[in-house]
Design an enzyme around this catalytic site. Structure first.
Site, PDB file in Angstrom:
ATOM      1  N   PRO A 206       0.821  -1.216   0.000  1.00 56.28           N
ATOM      2  CA  PRO A 206       0.000   0.000   0.000  1.00 56.28           C
ATOM      3  C   PRO A 206       0.854   1.265   0.000  1.00 56.28           C
ATOM      4  O   PRO A 206       1.924   1.305   0.609  1.00 56.28           O
ATOM      5  CB  PRO A 206      -0.795  -0.122   1.305  1.00 56.28           C
ATOM      6  N   CYS A 207       0.379   2.309  -0.687  1.00 56.83           N
ATOM      7  CA  CYS A 207       1.197   3.511  -0.891  1.00 56.83           C
ATOM      8  C   CYS A 207       1.525   4.216   0.423  1.00 56.83           C
ATOM      9  O   CYS A 207       2.510   4.937   0.519  1.00 56.83           O
ATOM     10  CB  CYS A 207       0.501   4.480  -1.839  1.00 56.83           C
ATOM     11  N   GLN A 208       0.699   4.006   1.470  1.00 55.03           N
ATOM     12  CA  GLN A 208       0.991   4.656   2.757  1.00 55.03           C
ATOM     13  C   GLN A 208       2.309   4.180   3.348  1.00 55.03           C
ATOM     14  O   GLN A 208       2.882   4.831   4.214  1.00 55.03           O
ATOM     15  CB  GLN A 208      -0.132   4.373   3.776  1.00 55.03           C
ATOM     16  N   SER A 209       2.777   3.011   2.888  1.00 53.29           N
ATOM     17  CA  SER A 209       3.986   2.443   3.507  1.00 53.29           C
ATOM     18  C   SER A 209       5.266   3.064   2.981  1.00 53.29           C
ATOM     19  O   SER A 209       6.338   2.771   3.472  1.00 53.29           O
ATOM     20  CB  SER A 209       4.014   0.931   3.262  1.00 53.29           C
TER      21      SER A 209
END
Length: 735
Positions: A206-209
């Site tokens: 996921p891009c939040q990571s």
């Protein structure tokens, strides 16, 4: 009003009586054999149920409930109001035959190679299985993919995987339901892979990571997933890996994240080449700073270690640097100062913190999980949690050690020793590439050229820039842009992009994808296909709509002879011949339902509309008429139908949809004022109709944090036809 019940016929020679379904309506009667038999003593006529607690009786009762539901749906809840007897019989027999065909499920223990060359793949952050599905559709010159394992953290992802790949397709593909950040994840992964070599790893953290080390402002469960993904790559060392993400990652933090990702990929080393680099460092050591060279050797040797051994190696590195500090402590501070001074104690205790990084990381993970469970975000608690989690990070500990050294009155002849300790600690936390930059500073021009040659052979993966792929270029009726990082092992042919399968003029339209499903109204569910008459449904524009339908190859390319429409491919299925289903598609409500045999074998699945009230339907009608939410605003206000909802996407039949997300209410069907069904969204993602999304249809509120219902499974997935194009390109090039 029709009555629906079950009765027993005469028992056969073995004493088993056939169960029949009987429908009475306005003096007419329809009888249909269910295909099931039961001993009369084990059947309760009043309850019309099989008695007893056996698995067999449980499955019979589930089957009878299923038939009753389908009969009731046909007679009382369908658009059609008048039926002839034979028509009712035919439709119910379709359901019965479909169910009987699937009475026995054969789970194959091994994916046998009938011909051709199989290459293995693993799907991380798998979700519904968009990557997996696309890889099983790919074949090139008798080369194909063998599915080894998928991973995700959610139970419904696992359920959807198990039903599709183990039960329906009969494959032996494993599923690992575990958080990739957990300490024993890699051990469990290797256990399930069971010694098999993995040729390709795919997945989208996921891009939040994605965050810059030392600049994290938010700590959540997704933190550092990218780095853990790369740890799997380092251990499995596949020939290719594909990392998918949103387009925004290219510009996140002014492009620094993209550069970090490339740097980390370039830092994956071929451990067989490490001795060559160590030899080079030892050569420099004779003419240079021996302490820093020794630190670099220890750092490089960490790359050889498996994850379970790395903690010992890291502790050994810190002990090595701490010994250096202990040696110079008497020379930079007197005895009393060395025991009581806050700055010296900060340095000394900092080494303790760094040496126990494993324990602090575990504590950090537990705190992040608790923080997430308690919804700590956008409140007065979050800063305290963030500050603490930042404090215990290795980068922050080293900053405090460095500041303490700077504050000490160190004699000038020992300043270099103190600086070397700080540099050694920074080597500990940097990537392989950054460590090498430190090495370069001690090299002359000739040595730098020699080092570059060594680095060419030591870098395991080749990658230049990420590739932006629009799903609509690969036969998907959706403009969904995704970034692909394709890592190519140095012994494999380089892949920098995925060629489009369709041109701009050849792209699949929404109408092609959905027209044959357009027989359902508000708050309805369909379990079989119905005939669509385009000429009556689109009076006046039927010719224009019919022209949108094209015969195509699987990949979306128009073809004059022998092709199928997008909808026909969706019904037939796009899997290659060797992955033919062992059983027809079925739906289960949850894992318990699967274990108890409560399977719903329907001809069409996941095709249910939301129950929207009259106000919402009227609002959607106004937006649909205007063709655009913004254009409809004045009329909505005038009719008192305005809403705070940020956006509605009106589907245009002759275009591609915008990116399909996880909330169906964001979209308005092109032909009627309603939202989309799961099946319609799955079609826009290019999933075959035989791919059944399991569990709950949708969820809301805080449940969205933990549950992954059908709409979320669909919206978060990689479009299978995009994955198929990626897999096909890999098969063309893989050695």
């Amino acid at each position: 009003m029709a009555t629906i019940n079950f009765y027993l016929d005469k028992p056969d020679k073995k004493g088993f009586a056939p169960i029949h379904l009987r429908i009475n309506c306005n003096g007419s009667q329809v009888k249909v054999s269910t295909g099931q038999k039961v001993e009369p003593k084990n059947f309760d006529k009043s309850k019309q149920k099989a008695t007893g607690l056996t698995v067999e009786s449980h499955e019979i009762n589930h089957y009878l409930d299923f038939l009753r539901e389908r009969a009731d749906e046909l007679l009382h809840h369908s658009n059609k109001k008048t039926f002839i007897q034979n028509e009712v019989k035919r439709i119910l027999n379709e359901h019965i035959e479909n169910y009987k065909e699937n009475n026995y499920v054969n789970i194959v223990k091994e994916q046998v190679s009938l011909y051709g060359k199989p290459f293995t793949f693993v799907d991380l952050f798998a979700g519904a299985g968009g990557f997996s599905e696309g890889f099983l559709q790919a074949e090139y010159n008798n080369k194909y993919f063998d599915f080894v394992l998928a991973n995700d953290i959610n139970e419904n992802c696992e359920l959807t995987h198990v039903v599709r790949y183990n039960h329906q397709l009969g494959l032996d593909a494993e599923f690992l339901k575990q958080d990739i950040t957990e300490p024993d994840f890699l051990d469990n992964l290797l256990k399930k892979i069971n010694g098999r070599k993995i040729d390709v790893v795919c997945g989208g953290p996921p891009c939040q990571s994605f965050s810059l080390a030392g600049k994290r402002k938010k700590f959540d469960k997704k933190d550092d997933l990218f780095f853990h993904y790369l740890e799997v790559i380092k251990v499995l060392q596949p020939k290719y890996f594909v990392m998918e993400n949103v387009k925004g990652i290219l510009t996140k933090e002014k492009g620094k994240i993209k550069e970090l990702v490339l740097k980390e990929i370039n830092s994956i080393v071929d451990i067989k080449e490490i001795p060559q680099l160590i030899l080079f460092i030892n050569k420099i050591r004779k003419e240079s700073n021996s302490f820093l060279c020794d630190a670099l050797i220890k750092r490089v040797e960490l790359e050889k270690l498996l994850e379970k051994d790395k903690e010992i190696g890291k502790a050994d590195f810190i002990n090595f640097v701490e010994k250096r500090f202990k040696k110079i402590t008497p020379k930079i501070a007197d005895y009393k100062t060395s025991k009581t001074d806050e700055k010296i104690n900060t340095i000394r205790h900092g080494f303790n913190l760094l040496a126990r990084a494993k324990e602090w990381d575990k504590l950090k993970r537990d705190i992040i999980k608790e923080k997430d469970f308690c919804n700590i975000d956008s409140d007065n608690f979050v800063d305290a949690f963030t500050d603490f989690l930042t404090e215990i990070g290795s980068e922050n500990v080293i900053i405090k050690i460095e500041n303490s050294f700077k504050s000490l009155k160190v004699p000038s002849n020992y300043k270099k020793d103190c600086d070397d300790i700080i540099t050694a600690l920074k080597i500990y936390t940097t990537s392989f590439d950054e460590s090498i930059e430190i090495l370069k500073s001690d090299c002359n021009a000739k040595m730098k050229r020699e080092l570059e040659t060594i680095l060419e052979s030591i870098r395991l993966y080749k990658i230049e820039q990420p590739f932006v792929a629009n799903a609509s270029n690969y036969g998907v009726p959706q403009n969904r842009e995704r970034v692909l990082f394709i890592g190519c092992r140095k012994d494999q042919k380089f892949i920098s992009e995925i060629p489009s399968t369709v041109s701009e003029e050849e792209k699949v339209t929404i109408f092609e994808a959905l027209y044959d499903l357009d027989f359902i109204g508000n708050n309805q569910e369909a379990h079989r296909y119905e005939e669509i008459d385009i000429s009556s449904q689109y009076n006046g524009v039927a010719k224009e709509m019919s022209k949108l339908l094209k015969k195509r190859k699987i990949d979306g390319k128009p073809i004059l002879r022998g092709g199928k429409s997008f909808a026909e491919w969706s019904r037939k299925g796009r899997l290659i011949e060797r992955f033919k289903p062992q059983t027809k598609p079925f739906y289960v409500r949850n894992t318990e339902g699967l274990e108890n045999g409560e399977k719903f074998f329907d001809i069409l699945n996941n095709h249910k509309t939301s129950n929207q009230n009259e106000t919402v339907i009227e609002r959607l009608g106004v937006i649909l008429k205007n063709g655009d939410y913004k254009k409809a605003q004045p009329e909505l206000k005038k009719l008192n139908l305005a809403t705070n909802k940020r956006n509605y996407n009106v589907l245009k039949p002759d275009e591609q949809s915008s990116t399909i997300m996880t909330i169906a209410d964001d979209y308005i069907h092109y032909n009627s004022p309603r939202s989309l069904t799961v099946r319609e969204m799955a079609r826009l993602q290019s999933f075959d109709d035989s791919f059944v999304f399991q569990g709950k249809r949708s969820t809301g509120g805080n449940n969205r944090k933990t549950e992954v219902p059908q709409y979320t499974l669909v919206g978060n997935a990689v479009p299978p036809l995009l994955a198929r194009a990626v897999a096909s390109e890999i098969l063309k090039n893989i050695k």
